[in-house]
Design an enzyme around this catalytic site. Structure first.
Site: not given
Length: 282
Positions: A82, A84, A91, A127, A171-172, A216, A239, A242
């Site tokens: 991941d 962030d 983030e 967001r 990554s999201g 992912k 972390d 997700n």
């Protein structure tokens, strides 16, 4: 089975009593110093209750502990991460929002999503929507002024790359940042969300498939298939909630500075040491 115990300071000199206590609790045959910050207790006998007591003792002493078999890094072929709050300390979306004066509102949604309280896809749409109208130049400012690699990230990547493992950043977050990480760190693969930008302004929308927990996992599976390896030959780090699905198919799952729900399900939790702490497990 072995116990690997590591911290940010010299373990055998500063935590000698704790290490001796754990050696007695676990019936360790031998204490081996890996380096000043890490020791391995070999051939331990830990049932679930003893292991839980050791984990509590280590956490209170700010030590990370891993209970597992002796493994070689060469058993693995891929490290998937991941971005962030894992590979990097921030983030990105929270810092972008700060450029709009909206960091508290966005960070609150981010935290809830990482704890698993809000479905990730919904949280991302909410967001990103708050960023509508922001100048695209804000992304570069976040990269230049706020993005920092996590402790031990660069050394960990150098070592796994030298050992011949491929690297994937999934990554999201956003391609603006993963593309820069790919070239900066010589990563093999990246996959992230694409922010829609029109006339140098963010539209508040994401283009294409949203990289959520399922995406992912699919990405890790896809890269493993391309490499002709099993997902059991992948080390996966994350972390947030997700990340759990991709961590769940890995041969070794690593929770880094993670939320409790993630720590509880990972093979190893690195709460105190850097990302290079995984090197001491092999």
């Amino acid at each position: 089975m072995n116990l690997t115990i590591q911290g940010l300071h010299a373990v055998l000199t500063e935590q000698a009593a704790t290490i001796q206590s754990i050696a007695q609790m676990s019936g360790a045959e031998k204490i081996l110093e890996i380096n000043p910050n890490a020791v391995r207790l070999e051939n331990v006998q830990c049932d679930a209750d003893i292991l839980q007591a050791i984990q509590k003792l280590c956490f209170s002493a700010q030590l990370d502990v891993y209970h597992g078999p002796a493994q070689q890094l060469s058993e693995f072929k891929l490290v998937a991460m991941d971005m962030d709050s894992t590979l990097i300390t921030i983030e990105c979306i929270d810092e972008i929002a700060d450029m709009q004066g909206l960091k508290p509102q966005v960070a609150e949604i981010t935290e809830a999503a990482m704890r698993g309280e809000i479905e990730f896809q919904e949280s991302l749409i909410r967001r990103v929507g708050l960023l509508k109208g922001l100048e695209a130049s804000a992304l570069q400012r976040v990269y230049d002024q706020r993005l920092q690699l996590s402790l031990g990230a660069e050394y960990m990547l150098q070592q796994v790359q030298q050992a011949g493992l491929k690297t994937l950043l999934v990554s999201g977050g956003f391609t603006f940042f993963t593309d820069r990480m790919k070239s900066r760190l010589n990563l093999d693969y990246t996959h992230a969300n694409v922010l829609e930008i029109i006339d140098d302004k963010l539209t508040g929308k994401v283009v294409g498939t949203i990289v959520n927990a399922d995406e992912k996992k699919r990405t890790v599976e896809k890269i493993c298939t391309e490499l002709g390896i099993s997902t059991q030959q992948a080390i996966v780090m994350g972390d947030g909630a997700n990340d759990l699905k991709m961590m769940g198919i890995a041969g070794l799952s690593v929770a880094f500075r993670a939320k409790p729900v993630v720590r509880a399900q990972a093979n190893v939790a690195l709460n105190f040491v850097g990302l290079d702490g995984i090197l001491n497990l092999f």
